[in-house]
Structure formats: C-alpha cells, structure tokens
Design a protein around this motif. Structure first.
Motif, short mmCIF file in Angstrom:
data_model
loop_
_atom_site.label_atom_id
_atom_site.label_comp_id
_atom_site.label_asym_id
_atom_site.label_seq_id
_atom_site.Cartn_x
_atom_site.Cartn_y
_atom_site.Cartn_z
N ALA A 38 0.83 -1.21 0.00
CA ALA A 38 0.00 0.00 0.00
C ALA A 38 0.86 1.26 0.00
N ALA A 39 1.93 1.27 0.81
CA ALA A 39 2.82 2.43 0.89
C ALA A 39 3.51 2.66 -0.46
N PHE A 40 3.93 1.57 -1.11
CA PHE A 40 4.59 1.69 -2.40
C PHE A 40 3.64 2.26 -3.45
N ARG A 41 2.45 1.69 -3.52
CA ARG A 41 1.48 2.15 -4.50
C ARG A 41 1.14 3.63 -4.30
N GLU A 42 1.05 4.03 -3.06
CA GLU A 42 0.63 5.40 -2.74
C GLU A 42 1.70 6.43 -3.08
N ARG A 43 3.00 6.08 -2.90
CA ARG A 43 4.03 7.11 -2.98
C ARG A 43 5.04 6.98 -4.12
N ILE A 44 5.11 5.84 -4.80
CA ILE A 44 6.15 5.69 -5.83
C ILE A 44 6.00 6.73 -6.93
N GLY A 45 4.78 7.10 -7.27
CA GLY A 45 4.56 8.08 -8.33
C GLY A 45 5.10 9.46 -8.02
N SER A 46 5.30 9.76 -6.74
CA SER A 46 5.81 11.08 -6.35
C SER A 46 7.33 11.11 -6.24
N ILE A 47 7.97 9.95 -6.41
CA ILE A 47 9.43 9.87 -6.34
C ILE A 47 10.02 10.42 -7.64
N GLY A 48 10.87 11.46 -7.52
CA GLY A 48 11.41 12.09 -8.71
C GLY A 48 12.88 11.86 -8.96
N SER A 49 13.57 11.23 -8.01
CA SER A 49 15.01 11.02 -8.19
C SER A 49 15.47 9.85 -7.34
N VAL A 50 16.68 9.36 -7.61
CA VAL A 50 17.23 8.27 -6.82
C VAL A 50 17.46 8.73 -5.38
N GLU A 51 17.75 10.01 -5.21
CA GLU A 51 17.94 10.55 -3.86
C GLU A 51 16.63 10.48 -3.07
N GLU A 52 15.52 10.87 -3.70
CA GLU A 52 14.22 10.81 -3.04
C GLU A 52 13.82 9.38 -2.73
N LEU A 53 14.19 8.45 -3.61
CA LEU A 53 13.89 7.04 -3.35
C LEU A 53 14.56 6.55 -2.08
N THR A 54 15.85 6.82 -1.96
CA THR A 54 16.59 6.31 -0.81
C THR A 54 16.20 7.02 0.49
N GLU A 55 15.62 8.22 0.38
CA GLU A 55 15.22 8.95 1.58
C GLU A 55 13.85 8.53 2.09
N ASP A 56 13.04 7.89 1.24
CA ASP A 56 11.73 7.38 1.66
C ASP A 56 11.92 5.93 2.10
#
Length: 270
Positions: A38-56
C-alpha cells in the motif's frame, strides 16, 4: 502459508510450482506485505530522483525487498551508484556485481545518469509489475529460510529467462551453482578460467534452453534431486560417525567425473 518444511527439495519445488497462486495469495494477505504494498502504490509516483527514493524508507525498503536486497538497506551510497549507471555497459557497477539481480534492478527502475526518475513510476502497469516482483521475491525469501536448495531453485527460475549468455550465468553465484549441480559438474570448476567454464557449459547445454520453461523445470528437478541425494548421503555419513566414531573417506557419490584437462585445458587443484 502452505508449509514445505520437512519436504524434500524436489517435492517442495513441485508443490510450489503446482500451487504457486496459493503461495502468492498468502504472501499478499500477510499484514506486513499489505502495508508495504500500500505504501509503495501510494508514494512511488511522487518519487522524482534516486535521492528521493533512498530517503523514503518505506518505498526504498519495498524496492530493495523486491529484488532480494533487504540485507543491503543500509548501503544507500552503493545503491545510488548502481542505480545511476548503465546496466548494459559491461564495466558498470551494476554489471560487475556478483548477483545478476543488481543489473535487473537497475534496468527495471531505469534512473537516468543524473539520477532522475523515469516516467514509468507513475504508470499503473509498471507499478503492478513491481508489486508482482515483490510478491515473487518474498516467496523466494520465505522458502530460502526453510531450504537453501528450494530458495536457490526459485531464484534460478525467476532469472533464467534474463540469461542471454553463459557469462551472465557465471557472473551470478546462485545461478552458476544451480547449473553446475544440475549438470553434475564439480564445484572446483568455478576456479577455472571463465572462458573455459563458458565453453564447457555451452557443450553441456544450449543457453537458449533457459528461455524454455519446460527445460528450466527439468534442470531444476535434476538440481533438487541431486542436492536431496547429497543431503541423504551426508546424513548417512553422520549416522555412521555417531554410531562408530568414524566416517568413510569418500567423495560425493553423485558427482559426474569429467576430464577437465581435456575439456577445458584447466587442471583441478591436487
């Protein structure tokens, strides 16, 4: 969850193959899995960079678990470098790792060299594919905890179709171990020159066979049967040792003897 503990590796792999939908449904219904999906589905679309990915943490954790790297969650710096390199380049960090899953991960996520996220992150089809990958990997992880042989077999099944050359197989420790066992080749073969190993494997089996699900299943059946036989043999040796205080000096009886010097020009260590 259907319990495979106590089963032979051969029977466990057969059961998982026959009842895979039930195994995966049980994983999807697990409270932890439900929350992470659920968390992945909700927020992956808002990830804009590899930096943002590793920070979430939740999204990054989901991604790492989806490729079997839960134990690498702390290695954010290394993962950033892997994800921004071109996996198609043989010299890239993703291609040089000892698991082909790193390369698959870099290809699937598709970050640019500047770390920018691809448009795929907002597409339902891509997200669904990632969820399916997560469930598939959780099945591998849970079964590995029960039996390393079963876990490696499922891992091989997952990645077989991605292998386009024997060099790709040899670059992945788990893949190459399954192939060597299934083809009756000695572990010491792994110490031979990489080109010699690739030539030998090509004589034993066509790499194109890994694109054929039936041939992959046949290979996995041989792999599981040989490992089960080895386990039974070693259990018998342990019983003899416990009863008589000694063991017989014998190599594993199922190994196929081959003339490595004749086939590869390589001499096994004496």
């Amino acid at each position: 969850m259907i319990d495979t503990s106590g089963m032979s590796s051969f029977l466990a792999l057969k059961l998982i193959g026959r009842e895979r939908d039930k195994f995966e449904t049980n994983i999807e219904k697990d409270p932890t899995s439900r929350r992470e999906i659920a968390a992945f589905r909700e927020r992956i679309g808002s990830i804009g960079s590899v930096e943002e990915l590793t920070e979430d943490f939740e999204v990054f954790s989901f991604v790492m678990k989806s490729f079997g790297f839960e134990d690498q969650l702390y290695a954010k710096g290394m993962m950033k470098k892997i994800l921004v390199t071109d996996p198609a380049e043989k010299s890239s960090l993703a291609a040089r790792m000892n698991s082909g899953a790193f390369k698959v991960m870099a290809e699937t996520l598709g970050f640019g060299s500047d770390g920018a996220a691809p448009d795929d992150f907002g597409k339902a089809e891509w997200v669904d594919g990632m969820v399916a990958r997560y469930i598939d990997q959780r099945l591998i992880d849970t079964q590995t905890a029960v039996s390393a042989t079963v876990g490696d077999g499922l891992y091989f099944e997952q990645h077989a179709a991605d292998m386009k050359s024997w060099y790709s197989v040899l670059a992945d420790e788990r893949m190459s171990a399954v192939v060597r066992t299934a083809l009756g080749l000695p572990e010491d073969l792994g110490k031979a020159n990489i080109d010699a190993q690739a030539r030998l494997l090509s004589r034993k089996m066509d790499i194109e066979d890994l694109q054929d699900p039936e041939k992959v299943q046949s290979l996995l059946s041989k792999y599981a049967a040989i490992n089960d036989a080895n386990s039974a043999y070693m259990a018998g040796q342990d019983l003899i040792a416990s009863l008589f205080g000694s063991t017989t000096s014998s190599g594993s009886w199922n190994k196929v003897t081959i003339d490595l010097e004749a086939l590869t020009g390589w001499s096994a260590p004496r």
